[in-house]
Design an enzyme around this catalytic site. Structure first.
Site, PDB file in Angstrom:
ATOM      1  CB  CYS A   6     171.564  73.635  21.022  1.00 34.99           C
ATOM      2  SG  CYS A   6     171.372  72.583  22.465  1.00 34.99           S
ATOM      3  N   GLY A  31     165.568  75.330  19.465  1.00 36.80           N
ATOM      4  CA  GLY A  31     165.519  75.089  20.903  1.00 36.80           C
ATOM      5  C   GLY A  31     164.708  76.157  21.584  1.00 36.80           C
ATOM      6  CG  ASN A 104     173.813  72.008  17.503  1.00 32.96           C
ATOM      7  OD1 ASN A 104     173.727  72.246  16.317  1.00 32.96           O
ATOM      8  ND2 ASN A 104     173.075  71.071  18.068  1.00 32.96           N
ATOM      9  N   GLY A 105     175.259  69.582  19.768  1.00 28.66           N
ATOM     10  CA  GLY A 105     175.747  68.247  19.427  1.00 28.66           C
ATOM     11  C   GLY A 105     175.746  67.342  20.645  1.00 28.66           C
ATOM     12  CE1 TYR A 246     159.962  68.099  12.717  1.00 36.87           C
ATOM     13  CE2 TYR A 246     161.903  68.281  14.111  1.00 36.87           C
ATOM     14  CZ  TYR A 246     160.539  68.392  13.941  1.00 36.87           C
ATOM     15  OH  TYR A 246     159.755  68.813  14.980  1.00 36.87           O
TER      16      TYR A 246
END
Ligand code: SF4
Length: 456
Positions: A6, A31, A104-105, A246
């Site tokens: 995210c 996301g 996020n994670g 990426y």
């Protein structure tokens, strides 16, 4: 269990809704399945929805989200995690006021924490680890009788990766896990103090990047600036190498390294490590572009855009269903026949996970008349799952599963195949191997993952 990858934003000072909205659009690549914004003026107001930011939050919604502090979230999830209740920011009513959380994670010990909270009488609406964090925060704040004390106590119990945007009543925080696995940085946009997953938010919105949030740091954002509270820093770091390779935008700085420069350097070293005779170096757009530029610079082989991307189709890796991924690639890339026909092509991409997309691309390039196809990959082979927030979960789906490099080459249909070495990756990022998470490349993780079950 939902697996999430995210982007988050926190803002304080001035009317924050437009900053959060535009900031989320800047990190939309992190996301695309749902998005949401929560703000506080005299009460908490929140809007979440499916799809891209502008699908989830209309102009009318945004006008109703006036507040001086706020947080935002864009979300990617896999199967099982797409329920509306999993959309973020998640909210709860608690002792210190209404709370909103964007995460996020991935929390490695979320199941144990969930069970212990349930034993204490808590119920859960979702199976998301973000909800576990939110409930734990409210319990710990109540027992510490203090918001920051409760956050610190919560952090001592969480194992895994987390960058958090948190609002507790009118107070708002940016929080990073003690190993700083997922990115988070702070900056200023006019009179608004912000934290965001990527520095490109500050560039795009005409603001100033200030610095990365430090490992284990709790930053409170106010209309006057940043107040930093620290967990003890033991000097350990484990930044996810995949951010540079990426996920992050090439124009973002992650831990002081411009993502574009890292990718280009990997390409340069790859050209020296794994040369090939060819007519053109062709990137797989957009992920392989900077690597391909580097490869072309060092090899002296001309760079050419041989695959044209349809920009209005979602990013392939972000599609949660395999069938969607496969049909999608044909909509997404079209070979430029005059560049490819009769030529020896070096195709360059950032990484290979499942290999199904790459196999189709190699097939497309061959059908367009390429004489030879040499594949060069800017990241060593992915051999282990990620338990820290990236959707590479099932080892059996990896192209490396039960295949050596030669078998992978045959499967992909390339004439030659070479991956960047681990040394090339680490040296191009410019951080020591002890400062990076390389778990999916080496099987050695920065936090204990024993007992974690790979998803099927
Ligand atoms: S295991 Fe791989 S993808 Fe997951 S955090 Fe570590 S480096 Fe990143």
């Amino acid at each position: 269990m939902p697996r999430e990858y995210c982007g988050i934003i926190v803002a304080a000072g001035g009317c924050v809704n437009a900053v959060i909205y535009n900031g989320l659009r800047t990190i939309q690549h992190r996301g695309q399945e749902s998005a949401g914004i929560a703000v506080f003026s005299d009460r908490l107001a929140v809007k979440r929805g499916s799809g891209l930011v502008h699908d989830a939050v209309s102009a009318e919604d945004l006008a109703g989200l006036a507040g001086n502090v706020g947080i935002g979230h864009v979300r990617y999830s896999t199967l099982g995690g797409q329920a509306k209740e999993c959309q973020q920011p998640m909210t709860v009513r608690a002792k210190f006021g209404d709370m909103a959380l964007a995460h996020n994670g991935e929390i490695v010990n979320s199941q144990e924490l969930r069970e212990s909270l349930m034993a204490g009488g808590w119920g859960f609406v979702t199976d998301s680890d973000s909800e576990v964090i939110l409930r734990l925060l409210s319990v710990k704040m109540a027992s510490a009788r203090d918001v920051v004390g409760g956050i610190s106590q919560t952090m001592k119990e969480l194992v895994g990766s987390y960058s958090l945007a948190l609002m507790v009543g009118p107070r708002t925080f940016a929080i990073r896990d003690p190993l700083a696995i997922r990115p988070l940085c702070i900056g200023r946009i006019d009179g608004t103090y912000c934290a965001a997953s990527e520095s490109v938010v500050f560039d795009t919105l005409g603001g100033e990047f200030e610095r990365d949030v430090r490992p284990g740091e709790i930053i409170e954002l106010t209309e006057k600036g940043f107040v930093s509270h620290h967990l003890p820093d033991d000097g350990k770091r484990a930044h996810c190498m995949f951010e540079w390779i990426y996920f992050a935008r090439p124009d973002s700085y992650v831990e002081g390294r411009l993502v574009y420069d890292v990718r280009r350097k990997v390409g340069m070293r790859l050209a020296a490590e794994a040369p090939a005779e060819a007519d053109f170096v062709v990137p797989i757009p957009d992920s392989g572009r900077a690597h391909a530029i580097g490869y072309s610079e060092t090899s002296g082989i001309p760079y050419a855009e041989g695959l044209i991307k349809n920009r209005y189709v979602q990013r392939t890796f972000i599609m949660p269903h395999q069938a969607d991924r496969e049909s999608n690639i044909r909509l997404k890339l079209n070979p430029l026949k005059p560049v490819i026909e009769g030529k020896r092509i070096i195709l360059v991409d950032d990484s290979i996970v499942r290999g199904t997309t790459m196999r189709q691309i190699v097939g497309m390039v061959r059908r367009s008349g390429a004489k030879e196809v040499h594949l060069r990959i800017g990241c060593p082979p992915i051999v282990s799952p990620c338990f820290l927030g990236i959707d590479i979960k099932n080892r059996e789906e990896f192209v490396t599963h039960n295949r050596d490099i030669e078998a992978i080459r045959r499967f992909l249909g390339a004439d030659t195949l070479a991956y960047a070495s681990l040394d090339t990756l680490v040296e191009s990022i410019g951080r020591g191997p002890g400062e990076l998470c390389l778990g999916c490349l080496t099987g050695k993780y920065p936090v204990p993952v024993a007992g974690k079950v790979e998803s099927r």
